[in-house]
Motif scaffolding. Structure first.
Motif, PDB file in Angstrom:
ATOM      1  N   SER A  37       0.871  -1.178   0.000  1.00  9.46           N
ATOM      2  CA  SER A  37       0.000   0.000   0.000  1.00  9.46           C
ATOM      3  C   SER A  37       0.906   1.225   0.000  1.00  9.46           C
ATOM      4  O   SER A  37       2.122   1.111   0.245  1.00  9.46           O
ATOM      5  N   HIS A  40       4.268   1.839   2.358  1.00  8.64           N
ATOM      6  CA  HIS A  40       4.831   0.594   2.914  1.00  8.64           C
ATOM      7  C   HIS A  40       6.347   0.764   3.106  1.00  8.64           C
ATOM      8  O   HIS A  40       7.069   1.096   2.163  1.00  8.64           O
ATOM      9  N   CYS A  80      -3.278   7.618   6.803  1.00 12.70           N
ATOM     10  CA  CYS A  80      -3.824   6.256   6.739  1.00 12.70           C
ATOM     11  C   CYS A  80      -4.720   5.995   7.959  1.00 12.70           C
ATOM     12  O   CYS A  80      -4.742   6.768   8.918  1.00 12.70           O
ATOM     13  N   TYR A  83      -2.437   0.375  10.746  1.00 15.76           N
ATOM     14  CA  TYR A  83      -1.125  -0.175  10.370  1.00 15.76           C
ATOM     15  C   TYR A  83      -1.065  -1.657  10.664  1.00 15.76           C
ATOM     16  O   TYR A  83      -1.547  -2.104  11.700  1.00 15.76           O
ATOM     17  N   ASN A  84      -0.447  -2.406   9.773  1.00 16.50           N
ATOM     18  CA  ASN A  84      -0.025  -3.778  10.080  1.00 16.50           C
ATOM     19  C   ASN A  84       1.488  -3.798  10.159  1.00 16.50           C
ATOM     20  O   ASN A  84       2.169  -3.240   9.291  1.00 16.50           O
ATOM     21  N   ARG A 107      -2.599   0.991   6.359  1.00 14.30           N
ATOM     22  CA  ARG A 107      -3.888   0.498   5.885  1.00 14.30           C
ATOM     23  C   ARG A 107      -4.858   1.654   5.678  1.00 14.30           C
ATOM     24  O   ARG A 107      -4.862   2.602   6.468  1.00 14.30           O
ATOM     25  N   TYR A 108      -5.592   1.559   4.598  1.00  8.76           N
ATOM     26  CA  TYR A 108      -6.558   2.584   4.222  1.00  8.76           C
ATOM     27  C   TYR A 108      -7.919   1.910   4.110  1.00  8.76           C
ATOM     28  O   TYR A 108      -8.008   0.793   3.564  1.00  8.76           O
ATOM     29  N   ASP A 111      -8.964  -0.671   1.339  1.00  8.95           N
ATOM     30  CA  ASP A 111      -7.806  -1.066   0.520  1.00  8.95           C
ATOM     31  C   ASP A 111      -7.852  -2.569   0.209  1.00  8.95           C
ATOM     32  O   ASP A 111      -8.671  -3.308   0.760  1.00  8.95           O
ATOM     33  N   VAL A 113      -5.205  -4.690   0.558  1.00  8.74           N
ATOM     34  CA  VAL A 113      -4.067  -5.391   1.159  1.00  8.74           C
ATOM     35  C   VAL A 113      -4.570  -6.708   1.759  1.00  8.74           C
ATOM     36  O   VAL A 113      -5.511  -6.722   2.539  1.00  8.74           O
TER      37      VAL A 113
END
Ligand code: AMP
Ligand code: ZN
Length: 134
Positions: A37, A40, A80, A83-84, A107-108, A111, A113
């Motif tokens: 994303s 990143h 965003c 988060y991961n 992360r959005y 998204d 992902v």
């Protein structure tokens, strides 16, 4: 120690140009060349450790503190929604570069992902076996 055949040793130590977001004496934080994303990033130690099993204890304790600082700042910058943090150890776990790194994946909402797994069910057998051996 550096490994002269390791691309992340070269990236982390500035021998190959990178999109560097942050650098200190222990780590370089760069934008991933194949982002999951927008934004990143990877935290990469300057010394060579193949994975988390090998990582020096002192550096291991610094990684999460740095991750916290980076995602706090980057959340502001990127706007965003979450988060991961992903860290792969071993080919079976998806590791492709064998120099420790921690993925910071913004992360959005909405998204594409794909981080996830099918939920299993903890069995009595597995539970007893693992708890008896640990
Ligand atoms: P992993 O699969 O956990 O080992 O992740 C390796 C990551 O390194 C992948 O997300 C790649 O896109 C990234 N990567 C590999 N080479 C480079 C590079 N030269 N610059 C930036 N990121 C890279
Ligand atoms: Zn290396």
């Amino acid at each position: 120690m550096k490994d002269e055949n390791c691309i992340f040793c070269k990236l982390a130590n500035g021998e190959i140009p990178t999109s560097t977001l942050y650098e200190d004496e222990d780590f370089r934080v760069i934008l991933d060349a194949n982002p999951a994303s927008k934004g990143h990033a990877l935290i990469i130690p300057k010394e060579h450790y193949a994975n988390l099993y090998e990582l020096d204890d002192e550096l291991a304790s610094k990684v999460l503190v740095l991750a916290k600082k980076m995602i706090t700042k980057l959340t502001d910058v990127l706007g965003c929604d979450g988060y991961n943090l992903v860290q792969n150890n071993g080919e079976t776990a998806g590791q492709t570069v064998f120099h420790f790194h921690l993925h910071l994946i913004p992360r959005y909402k909405g998204d594409a992902v794909g981080i996830g797994w099918k939920l299993g069910k903890l069995t009595e057998g597995d539970k007893e076996e693992i708890l008896s051996k640990i």
